[in-house]
Design a protein around this motif. Structure first.
Motif, PDB file in Angstrom:
ATOM      1  N   ASP A   1       0.825  -1.235   0.045  1.00  0.00           N
ATOM      2  CA  ASP A   1       0.066  -0.049  -0.073  1.00  0.00           C
ATOM      3  C   ASP A   1       0.953   1.300   0.059  1.00  0.00           C
ATOM      4  O   ASP A   1       2.302   1.172   0.084  1.00  0.00           O
ATOM      5  N   SER A   2       0.093   2.469   0.012  1.00  0.00           N
ATOM      6  CA  SER A   2       0.807   3.605   0.057  1.00  0.00           C
ATOM      7  C   SER A   2       1.882   3.956   1.283  1.00  0.00           C
ATOM      8  O   SER A   2       2.734   4.814   1.007  1.00  0.00           O
ATOM      9  N   LEU A   3       1.771   3.203   2.291  1.00  0.00           N
ATOM     10  CA  LEU A   3       2.554   3.543   3.488  1.00  0.00           C
ATOM     11  C   LEU A   3       3.727   2.363   3.407  1.00  0.00           C
ATOM     12  O   LEU A   3       4.409   2.434   4.235  1.00  0.00           O
ATOM     13  N   GLY A   4       3.834   1.440   2.632  1.00  0.00           N
ATOM     14  CA  GLY A   4       4.852   0.721   2.173  1.00  0.00           C
ATOM     15  C   GLY A   4       4.450  -0.674   3.010  1.00  0.00           C
ATOM     16  O   GLY A   4       5.270  -1.505   3.288  1.00  0.00           O
ATOM     17  N   ARG A   5       3.213  -1.020   3.425  1.00  0.00           N
ATOM     18  CA  ARG A   5       2.904  -2.090   4.139  1.00  0.00           C
ATOM     19  C   ARG A   5       2.401  -3.084   3.147  1.00  0.00           C
ATOM     20  O   ARG A   5       1.833  -2.931   2.185  1.00  0.00           O
ATOM     21  N   VAL A   6       2.824  -4.383   3.390  1.00  0.00           N
ATOM     22  CA  VAL A   6       2.667  -5.589   2.639  1.00  0.00           C
ATOM     23  C   VAL A   6       1.308  -6.348   2.812  1.00  0.00           C
ATOM     24  O   VAL A   6       1.259  -6.538   4.310  1.00  0.00           O
ATOM     25  N   HIS A   7       0.640  -6.474   2.190  1.00  0.00           N
ATOM     26  CA  HIS A   7      -0.927  -7.130   2.307  1.00  0.00           C
ATOM     27  C   HIS A   7      -0.903  -8.469   1.540  1.00  0.00           C
ATOM     28  O   HIS A   7      -0.305  -8.573   0.411  1.00  0.00           O
ATOM     29  N   CYS A   8      -1.445  -9.373   2.193  1.00  0.00           N
ATOM     30  CA  CYS A   8      -1.966 -10.614   1.473  1.00  0.00           C
ATOM     31  C   CYS A   8      -3.358 -10.974   1.830  1.00  0.00           C
ATOM     32  O   CYS A   8      -4.199 -10.345   2.572  1.00  0.00           O
ATOM     33  N   VAL A   9      -3.749 -11.717   0.901  1.00  0.00           N
ATOM     34  CA  VAL A   9      -5.424 -12.099   0.919  1.00  0.00           C
ATOM     35  C   VAL A   9      -5.115 -13.755   1.314  1.00  0.00           C
ATOM     36  O   VAL A   9      -4.774 -14.575   0.626  1.00  0.00           O
ATOM     37  N   SER A  10      -5.968 -14.265   2.203  1.00  0.00           N
ATOM     38  CA  SER A  10      -6.128 -15.614   2.396  1.00  0.00           C
ATOM     39  C   SER A  10      -6.968 -16.359   1.423  1.00  0.00           C
ATOM     40  O   SER A  10      -8.001 -15.926   1.077  1.00  0.00           O
ATOM     41  N   PRO A  11      -6.557 -17.536   1.170  1.00  0.00           N
ATOM     42  CA  PRO A  11      -7.281 -18.392   0.089  1.00  0.00           C
ATOM     43  C   PRO A  11      -8.772 -18.924   0.767  1.00  0.00           C
ATOM     44  O   PRO A  11      -8.595 -19.369   1.750  1.00  0.00           O
ATOM     45  N   LEU A  12      -9.474 -19.513  -0.196  1.00  0.00           N
ATOM     46  CA  LEU A  12     -10.417 -20.146   0.176  1.00  0.00           C
ATOM     47  C   LEU A  12      -9.954 -21.740   0.188  1.00  0.00           C
ATOM     48  O   LEU A  12      -9.293 -22.243  -0.344  1.00  0.00           O
ATOM     49  N   LEU A  13     -10.173 -22.266   1.389  1.00  0.00           N
ATOM     50  CA  LEU A  13      -9.610 -23.490   2.012  1.00  0.00           C
ATOM     51  C   LEU A  13     -10.796 -24.540   2.581  1.00  0.00           C
ATOM     52  O   LEU A  13     -11.697 -24.061   2.498  1.00  0.00           O
ATOM     53  N   TYR A  14     -10.330 -25.682   2.430  1.00  0.00           N
ATOM     54  CA  TYR A  14     -11.258 -26.963   2.690  1.00  0.00           C
ATOM     55  C   TYR A  14     -10.821 -27.295   4.201  1.00  0.00           C
ATOM     56  O   TYR A  14     -11.059 -28.545   4.291  1.00  0.00           O
TER      57      TYR A  14
END
Length: 821
Positions: free
Chosen positions: A107-120
């Motif tokens: 993001d604009s503040l230099g923070r790293v983002h991830c998105v969790s996946p669909l799991l079973y």
């Protein structure tokens, strides 16, 4: 998991390097690709912070994330803490379990983002992070995927009046449906709302059996992110109507329809009545009855899972005390008002913690608030076993082991078909009958508490206040090990006596994770470590771990539920830990350690490693030999050494400190004033009296008193109870109770028009048999009917006699008139 001595020595010899530029990937002074490694010039192991020998880039490569948990449905955005990237980039890839990739961003503040996946699956999911578009993944962390029902409502979209959604199309249920959500949870100006369906296809219990979520269609696209949406549902196209279980997903409208693993808000999974076709809406009862009969036919073809699920405890007290094998069913919890949607009339339900070994099935047990078990043979509020355990079963991912969803397909939607949408509930209950408790055997209990005092599985008790690390329990049956650390501790009054108490307890079974519960230094609060890493419970209080489940309740109490059915309850009682260990009956003759030899014989509980048995009359001084003999060895220690104090005192020092001079109960002479105060507080509790004398602290004695009372309460709750099993009412009659435990009396009655043939009552006897069988109700001999006939007949006779008398008098009078002149 064996803790080798050499790595701990290397940890101490290593020194932390000075801050500088990030080292080359893979260098031994870097944590790149080395998270969890304690060897090398510096450490990347969780213990390095306390030991002061971490690599300088530890936080850059061994990732902390926030939030650290979310629904296994995926779509949760989380931020990598302590890592700042100099410029925004789209080259971020987050890889879960080495195979599932999602796109991240900076993001604009230099923070790293991830998105969790669909799991079973649920549990701790390892992930790695690439900042170079997938060319390398040197950074790693752990994501906690949780059961959808354990996710906070603020993180989900809400079906307003969820029951209405799931009954839509049935009699009297039409009109608008509404959906709401928190706009801050999905920061975007416009959203789209989609329906996803869940199904399991292939031959059941074969390698072809697969689970799948599928995007079906969009309800609406590109609407303002207002936090609410209302619509009138139309029947879905025929090709979508095979999906009867699903969930709604809200996403940024910039994503294409059905795009996987993007930031999203999911609703609860639910019965999709509102999307079913015109055939359902025109005659929902007939439609549901057809589905119920089809389910019934399928059930008859599937393996009988009922043979391997455990029997229910006989009473609510047993069910709540048997915490290694049963845990509260969140859908019916007496601590939260007993809102039991699927079991009205129940006060509390529990579920078996572990799924059955072959079919991954589960047991459910429901009770009245008074503590009596409710059976489906008596009421639709009764407990029903599950073909698919609601909490799933390792290794998850495939049917019927998918948490929540397999249960929905094989146990819940069929309940809608048979019981809620059609009047065919007897068919469902016949194939999901409640388990009675005739074969239930309570677990055996042992405890350690106070300064410290031990009550073994067979009921022997003793005091051993050594200083060191000791084996509470070992069992070769499942390679179960429970170890504890005992240390002197200051009382709340600042007094340090000659006694000790338990300050840490660690457990492992076979190749499971290692969980340690300890008192945090300086605060006295409970701290839980997983494989020597401190856990946070800010977001979740339940965790699915390898070989065990972990639950942390309010009030400083930790429950550990092992795959064998063994359980540990660890709590903070004053300055020390209190530990209760529960073992199923299969551990009989398979235990050793300070908690004794479980064999129903308390006289051999003081058995040394070499097999020598100290007599039950051994003095406290003699029992020091017993305690010292069960000192932990470095090579097999489960405990954590993450401070110089712990390393010097317990890793380098003796596991049992022979220089420490303990106090012995028979040698303590309290002062007169202290004796008076202790007598008021402790009464006949000798554990409490000893701790007051040993520490000079009434608060320590009170904590010990409460801990022992809790032990006694558990013992009382777990006493075996005899059940005679379900007793049927007579055909064309009734019975007046649903209690089938020893001493209970069942009264039988017949319906109007029937009379009782046989005993009016039956009593549950000590041997588990009923004193009398169920009687019969035969037509035409009902006492009420018989009396009515008798009295009716008498009334008729009386009427005939009265008429006859009146006629005779009239005839006599007429004769008198005719004779007059």
């Amino acid at each position: 998991m064996k803790m080798l001595f050499l790595p701990w020595v290397l940890l101490l010899l290593a020194t932390a390097p000075s801050p500088g530029p990030w080292p080359v990937a893979g260098a031994q002074e870097s944590c790149s690709n080395r998270c969890g490694n304690m060897t090398g010039l510096c450490s990347c192991h969780p213990t390095c912070s306390g030991l002061g020998n971490c690599c300088s880039d530890l936080r850059d490569f061994c990732l902390e994330i926030k939030p650290y948990s979310g629904s296994m449905m995926g779509g949760k955005d989380f931020v990598v803490q302590h890592l700042r990237w100099p410029s925004p980039t789209d080259s971020v890839i987050c890889r879960f379990k080495e195979s599932i990739q999602t796109l991240g961003h900076v993001d604009s503040l230099g923070r790293v983002h991830c998105v969790s996946p669909l799991l079973y699956e649920t549990g701790r999911i390892p992930f790695t992070l690439s900042m170079d578009n997938g060319r390398s993944f040197p950074r790693s962390g752990t994501w906690l995927a949780v059961h959808p029902s354990k996710v906070s409502d603020s993180e989900k979209s809400q079906l307003v009046n969820e029951t209405r959604w799931q009954y839509y199309g049935t009699a009297g249920t039409r009109g608008n449906l509404s959906l709401t959500w928190n706009t801050w949870a999905l920061p975007t100006s416009s959203v789209s709302i989609e329906l996803w369906g869940y199904e399991e296809t292939g031959k059941p219990y074969s390698g072809e059996w697969t689970a799948k979520w599928s995007y079906l269609y969009s309800l609406v696209t590109n609407i303002p992110n207002s936090g609410s949406f209302t619509f009138i549902p139309n029947p879905a196209a025929p090709n979508y109507q095979r999906w009867e279980v699903g969930a709604l997903r809200i996403i940024n409208s910039q994503h294409y329809a059905g795009e996987k693993d993007v930031h999203a808000l999911w609703s609860n999974e639910h019965a999709l009545a509102w999307h079913l076709g015109d055939d359902f809406r025109s005659d929902p009862v007939a439609w549901a009855r057809t589905r119920c009969l089809a389910w019934e036919e399928l059930e008859d073809q599937l393996p009988n899972f009922l043979e391997e699920v455990p029997d229910c405890p006989c009473t609510l007290a047993q069910a709540r005390a048997d915490s290694g094998r049963f845990h509260t069913d969140y859908g019916c919890d007496i601590e939260h008002g007993s809102v039991c949607t699927y079991h009205p009339g129940a006060g509390h339900c529990v579920r078996s913690v572990q799924a059955s070994p072959q079919y991954a099935s589960g047991q459910q047990c429901c009770y009245t608030k008074a503590g009596t078990q409710i059976l489906t043979a008596d009421s639709t509020s009764g407990s029903t076993p599950d073909r698919g355990h609601d909490w799933g079963a390792p290794p998850f991912r495939t049917p019927p082991r998918v948490p929540g969803l397999s249960h929905w397909l094989y146990d819940v939607i069929s309940f809608y078909h048979c019981c809620l949408w059609a009047p065919e509930c007897p068919r469902y209950m016949h194939r999901r009958p409640s388990s009675d408790c005739r074969n239930y055997r309570p677990p055996r209990l042992a405890s350690a508490f106070g300064d410290p005092h031990f009550v073994t599985f067979d009921g022997a008790n003793f005091t051993f206040n050594g200083r060191g690390e000791y084996v509470l329990l070992e069992s070769v049956l499942t390679n179960l090990r429970v170890q504890a650390r005992a240390q002197p501790s200051e009382t709340p009054e600042g007094v340090q006596g000659r006694g000790t108490g338990l300050t840490a307890v660690a457990v492992q079974e076979d190749d499971s994770d290692v969980v340690e519960v300890r008192l945090a230094s300086g605060t006295g609060a409970l701290q839980v470590l997983l494989n020597q890493e401190v856990l946070s419970f800010d977001e979740q209080t339940w965790m699915d771990l390898k070989g065990m489940f972990l639950s942390v309740a309010t009030g400083n109490n930790v429950s550990i539920m092992l795959s064998s059915g063994a359980g540990l309850e660890v709590s903070a009682q004053g300055s020390f830990l209190s530990v209760a260990v529960l073992l199923p009956e299969k551990f009989l003759t398979h235990t050793q350690g300070l908690l004794g030899t479980l064999n129903n014989n308390p006289t051999d509980d003081f058995t040394l490693r070499n097999g020598k048995v100290l007599p039950p009359t051994a003095s406290s001084r003699d029992l020091v030999q017993f305690g010292a003999d069960w000192a932990v060895e470095n090579a097999t220690s489960l405990l954590t050494y993450d401070s110089r104090l712990l390393v010097n005192n317990f890793l380098y020092g003796p596991k049992h400190d022979p220089t420490f001079q303990p106090l012995f109960p028979e040698e303590i002479t309290p002062s007169p004033g202290q004796e008076t105060e202790a007598a008021k507080l402790c009464g006949d509790n000798h554990f409490c009296s000893f701790d007051v004398a040993a520490t000079g602290s009434l608060s320590v004695g009170n904590a010990t008193r409460m801990a022992y009372q809790l032990h006694q309460h558990r013992v009382q709750s777990l006493k075996p109870v005899v059940s005679c099993g379900w007793l049927a009412p007579p055909p064309n009659g009734q019975k007046d109770t649903v209690n089938y435990l020893v001493g209970s009396t069942v009264f039988f009655y017949c319906n109007n028009g029937y009379s009782l043939v046989g005993a009016k009552t039956s009593i549950c006897r000590d041997d588990g048999s009923w004193s009398q069988p169920t009687p019969m109700c035969q037509p035409g001999r009902n006492h009420t009917v018989l009396l009515s006939v008798i009295f009716g007949g008498l009334a008729l006779v009386a009427l005939v006699v009265l008429v006859y008398v009146l006629l005779c008098r009239r005839k006599s009078n007429m004769a008198g008139w005719t004779s007059r002149p």
